[in-house]
Design a protein around this motif. Structure first.
Motif, PDB file in Angstrom:
ATOM      1  N   ILE A   2      12.092 -20.735   4.117  1.00  0.00           N
ATOM      2  CA  ILE A   2      13.150 -20.181   4.129  1.00  0.00           C
ATOM      3  C   ILE A   2      12.523 -18.169   5.078  1.00  0.00           C
ATOM      4  CG2 ILE A   2      15.238 -18.406   4.321  1.00  0.00           C
ATOM      5  CD1 ILE A   2      15.782 -20.515   2.246  1.00  0.00           C
ATOM      6  N   VAL A   3      11.109 -17.577   4.605  1.00  0.00           N
ATOM      7  CA  VAL A   3      11.262 -16.554   4.953  1.00  0.00           C
ATOM      8  C   VAL A   3      10.189 -16.664   6.505  1.00  0.00           C
ATOM      9  CG1 VAL A   3       9.321 -14.948   3.912  1.00  0.00           C
ATOM     10  CG2 VAL A   3      11.440 -15.224   3.094  1.00  0.00           C
ATOM     11  N   ALA A   4       9.436 -17.832   6.047  1.00  0.00           N
ATOM     12  CA  ALA A   4       8.529 -18.553   6.925  1.00  0.00           C
ATOM     13  C   ALA A   4       9.444 -18.563   7.987  1.00  0.00           C
ATOM     14  CB  ALA A   4       7.637 -19.667   6.638  1.00  0.00           C
ATOM     15  N   GLN A   5      10.323 -19.401   8.207  1.00  0.00           N
ATOM     16  CA  GLN A   5      11.249 -19.438   9.620  1.00  0.00           C
ATOM     17  C   GLN A   5      11.905 -18.181  10.284  1.00  0.00           C
ATOM     18  OE1 GLN A   5      11.925 -22.661  10.972  1.00  0.00           O
ATOM     19  NE2 GLN A   5      10.282 -23.231   9.513  1.00  0.00           N
ATOM     20  N   LEU A   6      11.953 -17.455   9.668  1.00  0.00           N
ATOM     21  CA  LEU A   6      12.855 -15.911   9.333  1.00  0.00           C
ATOM     22  C   LEU A   6      11.543 -15.018   9.731  1.00  0.00           C
ATOM     23  CD1 LEU A   6      15.789 -15.554   7.219  1.00  0.00           C
ATOM     24  CD2 LEU A   6      15.888 -16.350  10.033  1.00  0.00           C
ATOM     25  N   MET A   7      10.124 -14.894   9.635  1.00  0.00           N
ATOM     26  CA  MET A   7       9.258 -14.226  10.124  1.00  0.00           C
ATOM     27  C   MET A   7       9.156 -13.855  10.837  1.00  0.00           C
ATOM     28  SD  MET A   7       5.891 -15.215   8.126  1.00  0.00           S
ATOM     29  CE  MET A   7       4.834 -14.088   8.379  1.00  0.00           C
ATOM     30  N   ASP A   8       9.361 -14.643  12.410  1.00  0.00           N
ATOM     31  CA  ASP A   8       9.271 -13.328  13.857  1.00  0.00           C
ATOM     32  C   ASP A   8      10.525 -12.534  13.770  1.00  0.00           C
ATOM     33  OD1 ASP A   8       7.231 -14.506  14.441  1.00  0.00           O
ATOM     34  OD2 ASP A   8       7.981 -16.809  15.779  1.00  0.00           O
ATOM     35  N   ARG A   9      11.662 -12.658  13.326  1.00  0.00           N
ATOM     36  CA  ARG A   9      12.878 -12.219  13.584  1.00  0.00           C
ATOM     37  C   ARG A   9      12.533 -10.891  12.115  1.00  0.00           C
ATOM     38  NH1 ARG A   9      16.957 -16.689  14.816  1.00  0.00           N
ATOM     39  NH2 ARG A   9      15.697 -18.348  16.144  1.00  0.00           N
ATOM     40  N   LEU A  10      11.386 -10.382  11.719  1.00  0.00           N
ATOM     41  CA  LEU A  10      11.946  -9.262  11.176  1.00  0.00           C
ATOM     42  C   LEU A  10      11.972  -8.016  12.029  1.00  0.00           C
ATOM     43  CD1 LEU A  10       9.775 -11.008   8.075  1.00  0.00           C
ATOM     44  CD2 LEU A  10      12.352 -10.290   7.888  1.00  0.00           C
ATOM     45  N   ARG A  15      11.841  -5.570   4.668  1.00  0.00           N
ATOM     46  CA  ARG A  15      11.494  -5.649   3.422  1.00  0.00           C
ATOM     47  C   ARG A  15      11.837  -6.899   2.894  1.00  0.00           C
ATOM     48  NH1 ARG A  15      13.033  -0.174   0.447  1.00  0.00           N
ATOM     49  NH2 ARG A  15      12.225   1.608   2.093  1.00  0.00           N
ATOM     50  N   VAL A  16      10.854  -8.111   2.445  1.00  0.00           N
ATOM     51  CA  VAL A  16      10.555  -8.752   1.774  1.00  0.00           C
ATOM     52  C   VAL A  16      11.009  -9.044   0.565  1.00  0.00           C
ATOM     53  CG1 VAL A  16      10.338 -11.354   1.695  1.00  0.00           C
ATOM     54  CG2 VAL A  16      10.590 -10.187   3.717  1.00  0.00           C
ATOM     55  N   VAL A  17      11.375  -9.165  -0.642  1.00  0.00           N
ATOM     56  CA  VAL A  17      11.168  -9.647  -2.027  1.00  0.00           C
ATOM     57  C   VAL A  17      11.071 -10.867  -2.694  1.00  0.00           C
ATOM     58  CG1 VAL A  17      12.621  -8.115  -3.676  1.00  0.00           C
ATOM     59  CG2 VAL A  17      12.229  -7.032  -1.852  1.00  0.00           C
ATOM     60  N   PHE A  18      10.281 -11.113  -3.205  1.00  0.00           N
ATOM     61  CA  PHE A  18      10.094 -12.373  -3.913  1.00  0.00           C
ATOM     62  C   PHE A  18      10.183 -11.983  -4.890  1.00  0.00           C
ATOM     63  CE2 PHE A  18       7.513 -13.678  -0.370  1.00  0.00           C
ATOM     64  CZ  PHE A  18       7.822 -14.159   0.197  1.00  0.00           C
ATOM     65  N   LEU A  19      10.975 -13.064  -6.438  1.00  0.00           N
ATOM     66  CA  LEU A  19      11.358 -12.485  -7.453  1.00  0.00           C
ATOM     67  C   LEU A  19       9.944 -13.420  -8.138  1.00  0.00           C
ATOM     68  CD1 LEU A  19      14.849 -13.494  -8.092  1.00  0.00           C
ATOM     69  CD2 LEU A  19      13.080 -11.293  -8.280  1.00  0.00           C
ATOM     70  N   SER A  20       9.137 -12.546  -8.804  1.00  0.00           N
ATOM     71  CA  SER A  20       8.531 -13.354  -9.969  1.00  0.00           C
ATOM     72  C   SER A  20       8.070 -12.393 -10.768  1.00  0.00           C
ATOM     73  CB  SER A  20       6.847 -12.158  -9.254  1.00  0.00           C
ATOM     74  OG  SER A  20       5.280 -12.943 -10.228  1.00  0.00           O
ATOM     75  N   SER A  21       7.125 -12.944 -11.797  1.00  0.00           N
ATOM     76  CA  SER A  21       7.695 -12.212 -13.154  1.00  0.00           C
ATOM     77  C   SER A  21       5.880 -12.507 -13.703  1.00  0.00           C
ATOM     78  CB  SER A  21       8.076 -14.020 -14.023  1.00  0.00           C
ATOM     79  OG  SER A  21       8.010 -13.329 -15.514  1.00  0.00           O
ATOM     80  N   GLN A  76       1.845 -15.879  -2.797  1.00  0.00           N
ATOM     81  CA  GLN A  76       2.926 -15.755  -1.298  1.00  0.00           C
ATOM     82  C   GLN A  76       2.774 -14.617  -0.987  1.00  0.00           C
ATOM     83  OE1 GLN A  76       6.540 -18.376  -2.037  1.00  0.00           O
ATOM     84  NE2 GLN A  76       6.340 -18.576   0.034  1.00  0.00           N
ATOM     85  N   ALA A  77       3.198 -13.911  -1.521  1.00  0.00           N
ATOM     86  CA  ALA A  77       4.055 -11.900  -0.810  1.00  0.00           C
ATOM     87  C   ALA A  77       2.604 -11.244  -0.568  1.00  0.00           C
ATOM     88  CB  ALA A  77       4.531 -11.526  -1.532  1.00  0.00           C
ATOM     89  N   ARG A  78       1.496 -11.719  -1.216  1.00  0.00           N
ATOM     90  CA  ARG A  78       0.590 -11.231  -0.002  1.00  0.00           C
ATOM     91  C   ARG A  78      -0.391 -11.883   1.274  1.00  0.00           C
ATOM     92  NH1 ARG A  78      -3.894 -11.798  -1.945  1.00  0.00           N
ATOM     93  NH2 ARG A  78      -4.667 -10.899  -1.098  1.00  0.00           N
ATOM     94  N   ALA A  79       0.250 -13.413   0.749  1.00  0.00           N
ATOM     95  CA  ALA A  79      -0.240 -13.910   2.557  1.00  0.00           C
ATOM     96  C   ALA A  79       0.924 -13.833   3.267  1.00  0.00           C
ATOM     97  CB  ALA A  79       0.017 -15.827   2.282  1.00  0.00           C
ATOM     98  N   PHE A  80       2.222 -13.258   3.351  1.00  0.00           N
ATOM     99  CA  PHE A  80       3.637 -13.074   4.003  1.00  0.00           C
ATOM    100  C   PHE A  80       3.023 -11.506   4.708  1.00  0.00           C
ATOM    101  CE2 PHE A  80       6.024 -16.923   2.430  1.00  0.00           C
ATOM    102  CZ  PHE A  80       6.300 -17.172   3.949  1.00  0.00           C
ATOM    103  N   ALA A  82       0.221 -10.083   4.534  1.00  0.00           N
ATOM    104  CA  ALA A  82      -0.634 -10.255   5.797  1.00  0.00           C
ATOM    105  C   ALA A  82      -0.918 -10.952   7.293  1.00  0.00           C
ATOM    106  CB  ALA A  82      -1.828 -11.431   4.842  1.00  0.00           C
ATOM    107  N   ARG A  83       0.148 -11.906   7.372  1.00  0.00           N
ATOM    108  CA  ARG A  83       0.603 -12.137   8.414  1.00  0.00           C
ATOM    109  C   ARG A  83       1.364 -11.251   9.249  1.00  0.00           C
ATOM    110  NH1 ARG A  83       2.875 -17.839   7.432  1.00  0.00           N
ATOM    111  NH2 ARG A  83       2.994 -17.645   9.928  1.00  0.00           N
ATOM    112  N   LEU A  84       1.932 -10.064   8.524  1.00  0.00           N
ATOM    113  CA  LEU A  84       3.087  -8.952   9.448  1.00  0.00           C
ATOM    114  C   LEU A  84       2.264  -8.347   9.149  1.00  0.00           C
ATOM    115  CD1 LEU A  84       5.683 -10.434   6.992  1.00  0.00           C
ATOM    116  CD2 LEU A  84       5.743 -10.412   9.713  1.00  0.00           C
ATOM    117  N   THR A  85       1.212  -7.501   9.252  1.00  0.00           N
ATOM    118  CA  THR A  85      -0.087  -6.545   9.694  1.00  0.00           C
ATOM    119  C   THR A  85       0.645  -5.867  10.954  1.00  0.00           C
ATOM    120  OG1 THR A  85      -1.565  -7.510  10.202  1.00  0.00           O
ATOM    121  CG2 THR A  85      -2.070  -6.841   7.998  1.00  0.00           C
TER     122      THR A  85
END
Length: 176
Positions: A2-10, A15-21, A76-80, A82-85
């Motif tokens: 979903i986030v990948a599909q929305l990247m061009d529209r951010l 802000r994008v939040v990934f739930l981790s642990s 994944q959060a770091r990679a996203f 990096a693509r949005l710098t």
């Protein structure tokens, strides 16, 4: 996906939040006390297709699969991010904490659930890493809207406290 599909529209300021642990951290005491093994990052392809991994590299159980998937959320959060710098977008990975008032123990035997639930609820105020659902919700809301988190780029949070991601979560080569 979903986030990948929305990247061009951010838009700028998104802000994008990934739930981790915290289970993705080798030194996470609560995870180790509960018997959750340290993650074993084999790379996205080998994790998605375990038959490609050598026998000695395979995940040892479902708990390790869980901790490894949470490491994957950080990567994944770091990679996203990096693509949005080129845009003013912050990407967070967050550990909401262990919330015993959820249906977390649904797969445990009934007697264990009946005994463990009140003990865990009583422990929340005293055990680092255990939180009420409302507390975790407030932390997530803060990451989404509070100006104090603007401009961080990527960051990992334990609740509302910025924290260092695991060493595997910080390696550039793990994002491949």
């Amino acid at each position: 996906l979903i986030v990948a599909q929305l990247m061009d529209r951010l838009c700028s300021g998104a802000r994008v939040v990934f739930l981790s642990s915290g289970t993705q951290l080798p030194e996470h005491k609560l995870a180790r006390r509960f018997g959750i093994p340290v993650p074993n990052w084999l790379g996205a392809r080998r994790l998605a297709q375990p038959e490609l991994a050598a026998e000695e590299d395979r995940l040892i159980n479902l708990q390790q699969a869980y901790s490894t998937s949470k490491l994957g959320n950080v990567i994944q959060a770091r990679a996203f991010q990096a693509r949005l710098t080129d845009r003013d977008v912050d990407v967070f990975a967050v550990d909401p904490g262990l919330m015993p008032s959820t249906n977390l123990a649904r797969d445990l035997p009934a007697l264990v659930r009946i005994l463990a639930r009140p003990l865990m609820l009583a422990a929340v105020p005293f055990v680092d890493g255990m939180r009420w659902v409302s507390t975790s919700a407030n932390h997530l809301q803060s990451l989404c809207f509070d100006p104090q988190w603007k401009g961080l780029g990527f960051s990992y949070h334990d609740g509302n406290v910025p924290w260092a991601a695991s060493s595997d979560g910080k390696k550039h080569e793990t994002a491949k």
